[in-house]
Design a protein around this motif. Structure first.
Motif, PDB file in Angstrom:
ATOM      1  N   THR A  47       0.812  -1.223   0.000  1.00 54.15           N
ATOM      2  CA  THR A  47       0.000   0.000   0.000  1.00 54.15           C
ATOM      3  C   THR A  47       0.847   1.276   0.000  1.00 54.15           C
ATOM      4  N   VAL A  48       1.756   1.365   0.973  1.00 57.42           N
ATOM      5  CA  VAL A  48       2.562   2.589   1.088  1.00 57.42           C
ATOM      6  C   VAL A  48       3.484   2.742  -0.121  1.00 57.42           C
ATOM      7  N   PHE A  49       4.167   1.631  -0.464  1.00 51.53           N
ATOM      8  CA  PHE A  49       5.079   1.682  -1.614  1.00 51.53           C
ATOM      9  C   PHE A  49       4.386   1.329  -2.923  1.00 51.53           C
ATOM     10  N   LYS A  50       3.061   1.062  -2.828  1.00 48.21           N
ATOM     11  CA  LYS A  50       2.223   0.824  -4.011  1.00 48.21           C
ATOM     12  C   LYS A  50       2.809  -0.241  -4.932  1.00 48.21           C
ATOM     13  N   THR A  51       3.118  -1.385  -4.314  1.00 48.35           N
ATOM     14  CA  THR A  51       3.631  -2.510  -5.076  1.00 48.35           C
ATOM     15  C   THR A  51       2.453  -3.313  -5.610  1.00 48.35           C
ATOM     16  N   ASN A  52       2.182  -3.198  -6.898  1.00 47.66           N
ATOM     17  CA  ASN A  52       1.044  -3.880  -7.506  1.00 47.66           C
ATOM     18  C   ASN A  52       1.488  -4.987  -8.455  1.00 47.66           C
ATOM     19  N   ASP A  53       2.686  -5.480  -8.233  1.00 44.96           N
ATOM     20  CA  ASP A  53       3.217  -6.521  -9.103  1.00 44.96           C
ATOM     21  C   ASP A  53       2.457  -7.823  -8.869  1.00 44.96           C
ATOM     22  N   ILE A  54       1.850  -8.370  -9.909  1.00 44.06           N
ATOM     23  CA  ILE A  54       1.010  -9.562  -9.756  1.00 44.06           C
ATOM     24  C   ILE A  54       1.823 -10.771  -9.337  1.00 44.06           C
ATOM     25  N   TYR A  55       3.047 -10.892  -9.827  1.00 46.12           N
ATOM     26  CA  TYR A  55       3.891 -12.032  -9.444  1.00 46.12           C
ATOM     27  C   TYR A  55       4.206 -11.992  -7.946  1.00 46.12           C
ATOM     28  N   PHE A  56       4.484 -10.802  -7.442  1.00 45.98           N
ATOM     29  CA  PHE A  56       4.794 -10.659  -6.017  1.00 45.98           C
ATOM     30  C   PHE A  56       3.568 -10.982  -5.164  1.00 45.98           C
ATOM     31  N   ASN A  57       2.397 -10.458  -5.566  1.00 46.32           N
ATOM     32  CA  ASN A  57       1.170 -10.714  -4.814  1.00 46.32           C
ATOM     33  C   ASN A  57       0.844 -12.209  -4.763  1.00 46.32           C
ATOM     34  N   VAL A  58       0.958 -12.866  -5.908  1.00 44.47           N
ATOM     35  CA  VAL A  58       0.691 -14.303  -5.974  1.00 44.47           C
ATOM     36  C   VAL A  58       1.689 -15.070  -5.116  1.00 44.47           C
ATOM     37  N   LEU A 124      11.568 -19.869 -15.279  1.00 48.35           N
ATOM     38  CA  LEU A 124      12.434 -20.442 -14.248  1.00 48.35           C
ATOM     39  C   LEU A 124      12.656 -19.471 -13.094  1.00 48.35           C
ATOM     40  N   TRP A 125      12.778 -18.173 -13.375  1.00 49.73           N
ATOM     41  CA  TRP A 125      13.045 -17.206 -12.310  1.00 49.73           C
ATOM     42  C   TRP A 125      11.891 -17.165 -11.296  1.00 49.73           C
ATOM     43  N   PHE A 126      10.639 -17.292 -11.788  1.00 51.17           N
ATOM     44  CA  PHE A 126       9.498 -17.275 -10.873  1.00 51.17           C
ATOM     45  C   PHE A 126       9.424 -18.565 -10.068  1.00 51.17           C
ATOM     46  N   VAL A 127       9.664 -19.699 -10.713  1.00 52.34           N
ATOM     47  CA  VAL A 127       9.658 -20.987 -10.015  1.00 52.34           C
ATOM     48  C   VAL A 127      10.686 -20.975  -8.885  1.00 52.34           C
ATOM     49  N   ALA A 128      11.896 -20.490  -9.207  1.00 53.81           N
ATOM     50  CA  ALA A 128      12.984 -20.495  -8.216  1.00 53.81           C
ATOM     51  C   ALA A 128      12.708 -19.521  -7.070  1.00 53.81           C
ATOM     52  N   SER A 129      12.272 -18.303  -7.393  1.00 53.99           N
ATOM     53  CA  SER A 129      12.056 -17.284  -6.349  1.00 53.99           C
ATOM     54  C   SER A 129      10.846 -17.623  -5.478  1.00 53.99           C
ATOM     55  N   PHE A 130       9.780 -18.113  -6.094  1.00 50.16           N
ATOM     56  CA  PHE A 130       8.600 -18.506  -5.327  1.00 50.16           C
ATOM     57  C   PHE A 130       8.923 -19.684  -4.403  1.00 50.16           C
ATOM     58  N   SER A 131       9.646 -20.662  -4.912  1.00 50.62           N
ATOM     59  CA  SER A 131      10.020 -21.822  -4.100  1.00 50.62           C
ATOM     60  C   SER A 131      10.930 -21.413  -2.945  1.00 50.62           C
ATOM     61  N   TYR A 132      11.848 -20.492  -3.236  1.00 51.82           N
ATOM     62  CA  TYR A 132      12.773 -20.022  -2.199  1.00 51.82           C
ATOM     63  C   TYR A 132      12.035 -19.277  -1.093  1.00 51.82           C
ATOM     64  N   LEU A 133      11.063 -18.435  -1.458  1.00 50.94           N
ATOM     65  CA  LEU A 133      10.279 -17.702  -0.468  1.00 50.94           C
ATOM     66  C   LEU A 133       9.435 -18.658   0.374  1.00 50.94           C
ATOM     67  N   ILE A 181      11.136 -10.345  -9.597  1.00 51.51           N
ATOM     68  CA  ILE A 181      12.022 -11.196  -8.802  1.00 51.51           C
ATOM     69  C   ILE A 181      12.687 -10.407  -7.675  1.00 51.51           C
ATOM     70  N   GLY A 182      12.891  -9.110  -7.904  1.00 52.31           N
ATOM     71  CA  GLY A 182      13.490  -8.261  -6.875  1.00 52.31           C
ATOM     72  C   GLY A 182      12.590  -8.142  -5.652  1.00 52.31           C
ATOM     73  N   TYR A 183      11.285  -7.959  -5.881  1.00 46.70           N
ATOM     74  CA  TYR A 183      10.335  -7.882  -4.776  1.00 46.70           C
ATOM     75  C   TYR A 183      10.304  -9.198  -3.984  1.00 46.70           C
ATOM     76  N   ILE A 184      10.217 -10.308  -4.713  1.00 47.35           N
ATOM     77  CA  ILE A 184      10.084 -11.622  -4.063  1.00 47.35           C
ATOM     78  C   ILE A 184      11.343 -11.969  -3.278  1.00 47.35           C
ATOM     79  N   LEU A 185      12.513 -11.834  -3.929  1.00 44.76           N
ATOM     80  CA  LEU A 185      13.766 -12.192  -3.258  1.00 44.76           C
ATOM     81  C   LEU A 185      14.102 -11.201  -2.141  1.00 44.76           C
ATOM     82  N   GLY A 186      13.717  -9.932  -2.313  1.00 41.60           N
ATOM     83  CA  GLY A 186      13.952  -8.945  -1.262  1.00 41.60           C
ATOM     84  C   GLY A 186      13.177  -9.300  -0.001  1.00 41.60           C
ATOM     85  N   TYR A 187      11.911  -9.670  -0.189  1.00 35.79           N
ATOM     86  CA  TYR A 187      11.104 -10.075   0.972  1.00 35.79           C
ATOM     87  C   TYR A 187      11.662 -11.355   1.591  1.00 35.79           C
TER      88      TYR A 187
END
Length: 472
Positions: A47-58, A124-133, A181-187
């Motif tokens: 909300t504050v940083f207005k992150t509306n990235d669908i990959y990150f939300n999912v 592959l980047w989404f599979v890897a980052s989502f699995s890592y999170l 991937i930056g949002y996902i891996l950062g979190y």
């Protein structure tokens, strides 16, 4: 929770308003702190940083759900196993066994990920980052149990605060537009800082043994119900969401294989937040009021008091149990009714007119869910594991069956009703069973004890009856 109870009692015995408020705040952080911190950090990111990235939300939503459900296979058993090791003063076994549980839970998660992405192809980047999170969150839940089992409750809370701060910071630093991937891996990196802190707490308190032990597997025969209790509870809690997500009328598919229902998820999430007071009150009354009568009763059993004294202490414990449950129920009822009225006059933020009917039902369901959870934990307090497990399975099946009927046959105005009905039934049935068992706790506890004589020195009742019939 012994360390928590000691601190709360110490605060309340001082008798000042400030210390009472501090005790309440302390109870909030212990019972709901991780949830509150995690929710606030995600709210700031989205909300504050207005992150509306669908990959990150999912990735965020599904990583939390998957990690919590899989952790349900371990955390109830882990809590019991750690308690036994602390009681027997085998502290150095704790961390190696927790690491062994992490290995097993991680292998289960990896297998699920392989099967899921085999049928739902993604980059592959989404599979890897989502699995890592997801793996990071699973590790966090299991490691934090070991951390909370120590007396370092303040550091336990601090670890989640630091994790929340760095999750916000790293997600904002590494995440950019068109850089999901930056949002996902950062979190995930922030979560891993939290894991390290919880590991450090457990390492300092329980010893510096870096082994990985699977000795705990031998204890699963004894406490197999604990493995299923957490798992079935989380399934019962989420099954109505899954049914709604996969329904053609209310479900949405933002990414292949990932389903949502935004019209259902938002009001239900707000409803879930309303049970924080119940969690707080439950910790307060359990550790400051009820535990005293509970301890007196079990002391009388262990020290061999006469039956009349044991009966008096049992009745005192039962009276305190009824009062404490009613106290928690009254507090939550006031809060839920207040929010119910605010919803009716459109004073709850982020709730549009179309979401009001779902929130109306969700508030009732969340309240009953909080009561049910309180009763289930009380059943486990008395070690009635089978009862807690059967209750969870029953609530799960009721929620599943009614969710399918209501979602596909009745439609929009019945969304959330299955959740409310299932936990209403579970609450009333569970409370009746709890009172019945506590009322007969003396007999039940004696039946649990092994006879102090060797086989051959006594006859079973059926054997005596048979012998007498033969003599006739």
């Amino acid at each position: 929770m012994a360390g928590v109870g000691f601190r709360l009692n110490k605060m309340f015995h001082k008798g000042g308003v400030s210390t009472d408020l501090l005790a309440i705040a302390y109870s909030i952080m212990v019972s709901s702190g991780p949830w509150i911190i995690t929710t606030i950090s995600l709210w700031i990111i989205l909300t504050v940083f207005k992150t509306n990235d669908i990959y990150f939300n999912v990735a965020i939503v599904y990583s939390f759900i998957v990690s919590i459900i899989i952790s349900g296979l371990f955390i109830m058993f882990e809590s019991r196993r750690i308690s036994d090791l602390i009681f027997s003063k085998q502290y150095k076994k704790i961390l190696p066994e927790v690491m062994g549980m992490l290995v097993c839970s991680s292998l289960i998660l990896i297998l699920i990920m392989i099967v899921f992405f085999a049928f739902n192809h993604h980059e592959l980047w989404f599979v890897a980052s989502f699995s890592y999170l997801t793996l990071s969150l699973l590790t966090l839940w299991i490691m934090s149990i070991a951390s909370l089992s120590s007396d370092s409750v303040n550091w336990y809370i601090m670890a989640f605060l630091i994790m929340g701060f760095f999750s916000i910071l790293f997600s904002n630093i590494f995440g950019r537009d068109n850089n999901s991937i930056g949002y996902i891996l950062g979190y995930a990196l922030g979560v891993n800082i939290g894991i390290f802190l919880h590991y450090l707490i457990a390492l300092i308190y329980f010893g510096t043994d870096f082994d990985v032990s699977f000795e705990w597997i031998g204890e699963t025969k004894k406490y197999w119900q604990n493995i299923l209790i957490g798992f079935t509870y989380y399934l019962a809690l989420w099954i109505d969401d899954f049914v709604t997500w996969y329904s053609p009328q209310f479900g949405e598919i933002p990414l292949k294989g990932f389903h949502f229902s935004f019209i259902y998820d938002n009001p239900m999430f707000i409803a879930y937040l309303t049970i924080i007071p119940t969690s707080t009150m439950f910790i307060l009354v359990l550790e400051t009021r009820f535990y005293k009568t509970y301890k007196l009763f079990y002391d009388s059993l262990r020290e061999g008091y006469n039956y009349e004294e044991i009966e008096i202490r049992k009745n005192s414990m039962l009276k305190e149990l009824k009062y404490d449950v009613s106290l928690v129920v009254r507090v939550q009822l006031i809060i839920t009714l207040s929010l119910f009225l605010l919803n009716e006059i459109n004073l709850i933020p982020f709730v549009s007119e179309s979401l009001k009917p779902i929130l109306r039902i969700g508030l009732i369901g969340a309240m009953l869910n909080s009561f049910y959870l309180m009763i289930m934990l009380l059943l486990l307090y008395f070690d009635f594991r089978n009862t807690a497990l059967y209750l969870n399975i029953s609530v799960f099946l009721i929620n599943l069956i009614l969710s399918i009927i209501f979602t596909y046959k009745l439609g929009y105005y019945a969304l959330g009703a299955s959740y409310s009905i299932a936990f209403t039934i579970g609450t009333f049935v569970g409370y009746k069973l709890l009172l019945s068992k506590v009322n007969n706790i003396i007999q039940l506890e004696y039946f649990r004890q092994k006879l102090a004589v060797e086989p051959g020195f006594y006859l079973e009742f059926n054997d005596i009856k048979k012998l007498m019939e033969e003599q006739k």
